[in-house]
Design an enzyme around this catalytic site. Sequence first.
Site, PDB file in Angstrom:
ATOM      1  N   GLU A 122       0.870  -1.163   0.000  1.00 50.04           N
ATOM      2  CA  GLU A 122       0.000   0.000   0.000  1.00 50.04           C
ATOM      3  C   GLU A 122       0.917   1.226   0.000  1.00 50.04           C
ATOM      4  O   GLU A 122       1.813   1.315   0.844  1.00 50.04           O
ATOM      5  CB  GLU A 122      -0.894   0.008   1.245  1.00 50.04           C
ATOM      6  CG  GLU A 122      -1.854   1.169   1.167  1.00 50.04           C
ATOM      7  CD  GLU A 122      -2.786   1.310   2.360  1.00 50.04           C
ATOM      8  OE1 GLU A 122      -2.736   0.468   3.275  1.00 50.04           O
ATOM      9  OE2 GLU A 122      -3.541   2.288   2.356  1.00 50.04           O
ATOM     10  N   ARG A 139       5.604 -12.631   9.858  1.00 50.94           N
ATOM     11  CA  ARG A 139       6.257 -11.346   9.610  1.00 50.94           C
ATOM     12  C   ARG A 139       7.670 -11.365  10.153  1.00 50.94           C
ATOM     13  O   ARG A 139       7.953 -12.024  11.152  1.00 50.94           O
ATOM     14  CB  ARG A 139       5.503 -10.224  10.321  1.00 50.94           C
ATOM     15  CG  ARG A 139       4.201  -9.844   9.706  1.00 50.94           C
ATOM     16  CD  ARG A 139       3.511  -8.810  10.579  1.00 50.94           C
ATOM     17  NE  ARG A 139       3.906  -7.459  10.262  1.00 50.94           N
ATOM     18  CZ  ARG A 139       3.324  -6.721   9.314  1.00 50.94           C
ATOM     19  NH1 ARG A 139       2.335  -7.204   8.609  1.00 50.94           N
ATOM     20  NH2 ARG A 139       3.712  -5.494   9.086  1.00 50.94           N
ATOM     21  N   LYS A 158       4.724   0.870   9.369  1.00 51.53           N
ATOM     22  CA  LYS A 158       4.789   2.134   8.634  1.00 51.53           C
ATOM     23  C   LYS A 158       4.198   3.273   9.454  1.00 51.53           C
ATOM     24  O   LYS A 158       4.685   4.390   9.404  1.00 51.53           O
ATOM     25  CB  LYS A 158       4.043   1.999   7.304  1.00 51.53           C
ATOM     26  CG  LYS A 158       4.887   1.398   6.203  1.00 51.53           C
ATOM     27  CD  LYS A 158       4.135   1.360   4.890  1.00 51.53           C
ATOM     28  CE  LYS A 158       3.245   0.141   4.820  1.00 51.53           C
ATOM     29  NZ  LYS A 158       2.561  -0.025   3.529  1.00 51.53           N
TER      30      LYS A 158
HETATM   31  P1  ATP Z   1       2.921  -1.999   7.922  1.00 55.69           P
HETATM   32  O1  ATP Z   1       2.396  -2.720   9.105  1.00 55.69           O
HETATM   33  O2  ATP Z   1       4.345  -1.613   8.041  1.00 55.69           O
HETATM   34  O3  ATP Z   1       2.050  -0.869   7.493  1.00 55.69           O
HETATM   35  P2  ATP Z   1       1.712  -3.513   5.905  1.00 55.69           P
HETATM   36  O4  ATP Z   1       1.564  -4.964   5.984  1.00 55.69           O
HETATM   37  O5  ATP Z   1       0.503  -2.711   6.174  1.00 55.69           O
HETATM   38  O6  ATP Z   1       2.930  -3.087   6.783  1.00 55.69           O
HETATM   39  P3  ATP Z   1       1.760  -3.376   3.085  1.00 55.69           P
HETATM   40  O7  ATP Z   1       2.166  -2.249   2.225  1.00 55.69           O
HETATM   41  O8  ATP Z   1       0.335  -3.727   3.125  1.00 55.69           O
HETATM   42  O9  ATP Z   1       2.274  -3.035   4.535  1.00 55.69           O
HETATM   43  O10 ATP Z   1       2.654  -4.651   2.813  1.00 55.69           O
HETATM   44  C1  ATP Z   1       2.966  -5.166   1.553  1.00 55.69           C
HETATM   45  C2  ATP Z   1       3.396  -6.588   1.745  1.00 55.69           C
HETATM   46  O11 ATP Z   1       4.514  -6.668   2.621  1.00 55.69           O
HETATM   47  C3  ATP Z   1       2.287  -7.401   2.371  1.00 55.69           C
HETATM   48  O12 ATP Z   1       2.161  -8.613   1.667  1.00 55.69           O
HETATM   49  C4  ATP Z   1       2.753  -7.628   3.776  1.00 55.69           C
HETATM   50  O13 ATP Z   1       2.295  -8.850   4.273  1.00 55.69           O
HETATM   51  C5  ATP Z   1       4.274  -7.622   3.628  1.00 55.69           C
HETATM   52  N1  ATP Z   1       4.916  -7.216   4.876  1.00 55.69           N
HETATM   53  C6  ATP Z   1       4.719  -6.075   5.562  1.00 55.69           C
HETATM   54  N2  ATP Z   1       5.445  -6.073   6.695  1.00 55.69           N
HETATM   55  C7  ATP Z   1       6.135  -7.239   6.725  1.00 55.69           C
HETATM   56  C8  ATP Z   1       7.062  -7.842   7.650  1.00 55.69           C
HETATM   57  N3  ATP Z   1       7.430  -7.228   8.779  1.00 55.69           N
HETATM   58  N4  ATP Z   1       7.559  -9.053   7.340  1.00 55.69           N
HETATM   59  C9  ATP Z   1       7.218  -9.671   6.197  1.00 55.69           C
HETATM   60  N5  ATP Z   1       6.355  -9.176   5.300  1.00 55.69           N
HETATM   61  C10 ATP Z   1       5.808  -7.970   5.549  1.00 55.69           C
HETATM   62 MG    MG Z   2      -1.257  -3.066   5.068  1.00 54.03          MG
END
Ligand code: ATP
Ligand code: MG
Length: 557
Positions: free
Chosen positions: A34, A260, A270
């Site tokens: 995102e 994760r 983020k």
């Molecule tokens: P955040 O919690 O930092 O906002 P998010 O999951 O909301 O992270 P996205 O932009 O939706 O961020 O993530 C894109 C991809 O990266 C998703 O498939 C998510 O599962 C993966 N991802 C995000 N954080 C991690 C992590 N700490 N370890 C492994 N994969 C991750």
């Molecule tokens: Mg997300």
Amino acid sequence: MNEDSTPSNFLENIIREDLDTGRVQEVVTRFPPEPNGFLHIGHAKSISVNFGLAERFGGRCNLRFDDTNPLKESLEYVESIKADIQWLGYHWDGDVKFASGYFGQLYDWARHLVEQGDAYVCDLDPEQMREFRGSLTEPGRNSPYRDRTVEENLALLEGMKNGEYEEGSRVLRARIDMASPNINMRDPILYRIRKVSHHQTGDDWCIYPTYDFAHGQEDAIEGITHSVCTLEFEDHRPLYDWLIEHLPVPHRPRQYEFGRLNPSYTITSKRKLKALVDEAVVSGWDDPRMPTISGMRRRGYTPAAIRRFCDMIGTTRSDGIVDVAMLEHAIRDDLNENAPRAMCVLDPLRVVLTNYPADKQETLVAPAHPNREELGERQLPFGRELFIDRDDFREEANKKYKRLVLGKRVRLRNAYVIEADEVLRDEDGEITAVHCRVVEDSLGKDPADGVKPKGVIHWVSAEHGIPVEVRLYDRLFNVEAPDRGEEDFHAYLNPASLQVTQQAIAEPGLAAAQPESRYQFEREGYFVADREDHGDGKPVFNKTIGLRDTWQRMEAQ
Ligand code: ATP
Ligand code: MG
């Protein structure tokens, strides 16, 4: 890297079987960020998994922005994410994809659900909605709007789309089961009204699909075979499957979840990282202390080391904390192998070689790297006055101190052995210089009199050395799990995570250091020429990491 050193992971096993049994002909994955912030080390893991699987099995990996929430998203984030993926060395298949590119199709599918009686427009306000939803122990209750007719729902959905209603006054919900033990199945929201412009679609839409409604259908449109995500989406999988079953989609993706990545001493959210940026705790998303990909880049980390780390930790279904020392180990390994050496004195103390003629000058030559001849040589001007590090001299010391001591000898790296005779002081008693003598005929060999120096220190010619700014970075947080503690994560910020010195003097060759070139400053650590601040004024070097893991030593004490 050789294949055997990669821990084989459960996703590879699934894919191998799917290919062997013919369930799929080709592997198609995607990385779906995102654009609501910069990517961090956790995303690097997800990138390495998704792009890595496609690479390993000769498949394709899409980059798809899940841009369903224009309130928090921006083009700046879109651009930074693309740049970060490229810097890591991955290539997405075809054009960059956007969830917003499918808004038309998703709207048609929303209508399709309404026509089937599988979705309805609900007028409960958010507060009521929460109340009706029930809890983990209590079933939810049906919305009073749940039994609207198909015609009424179609008209209301159309009205929502045309901007006829206020934000928050109505939503479109799936009609599933308010008593489901899985809260995600209790008539989840599919569309909401948001009267804001979108970075891709401008003012075309004032209703936006939820991530839950968009995600699986996007995978279906793109023919994703293995839809890989993190464990928090496991409970959403029944909803994604339900939607796929109730819609005329062209393809059935399957979702697989992994744990994760949570490195110690690090925050990977983020939202929290954005708070650090907004509050100016750090200088920006690419502050070298940030666990963002752009921060790590500016810090001097290499794509190869980050990829190596992601491989090294494997891909599992556990959500534990990974020791950040493993990442640091991968960085040190890479830099030790590849970074040219240089000398830089961080806290200069003047040394005058009293038996070296004032008008004499030599150019000594040293290898750029001790075992990589192809990296060439460095020219080191040598003269009567030098700088050494203040820490490398003592008037008296015990045997453990293997540097310069009054009356004793030390070797200057790549140069002569010297012996200290006398200290000079200012009015406050502070040492301003040390008078030494060069031991004759000791360039590259032991002194003829048999008195060997105990140690080696680095130095820079006082006349030729160049002033540089050095930014000494350390961990941003001083506890292992900053966002799992009793206090808010701000309480665990390391107050000494950045120290800047303007006094440092570097060997003259560093004047030509290109932005982002990495060095080992001998005996000090690994440093990188800053990406942003260069060109005007003094060169700026960022400390990437020390030569050894000082944190581990501190904890062991
Ligand atoms: P955040 O919690 O930092 O906002 P998010 O999951 O909301 O992270 P996205 O932009 O939706 O961020 O993530 C894109 C991809 O990266 C998703 O498939 C998510 O599962 C993966 N991802 C995000 N954080 C991690 C992590 N700490 N370890 C492994 N994969 C991750
Ligand atoms: Mg997300």
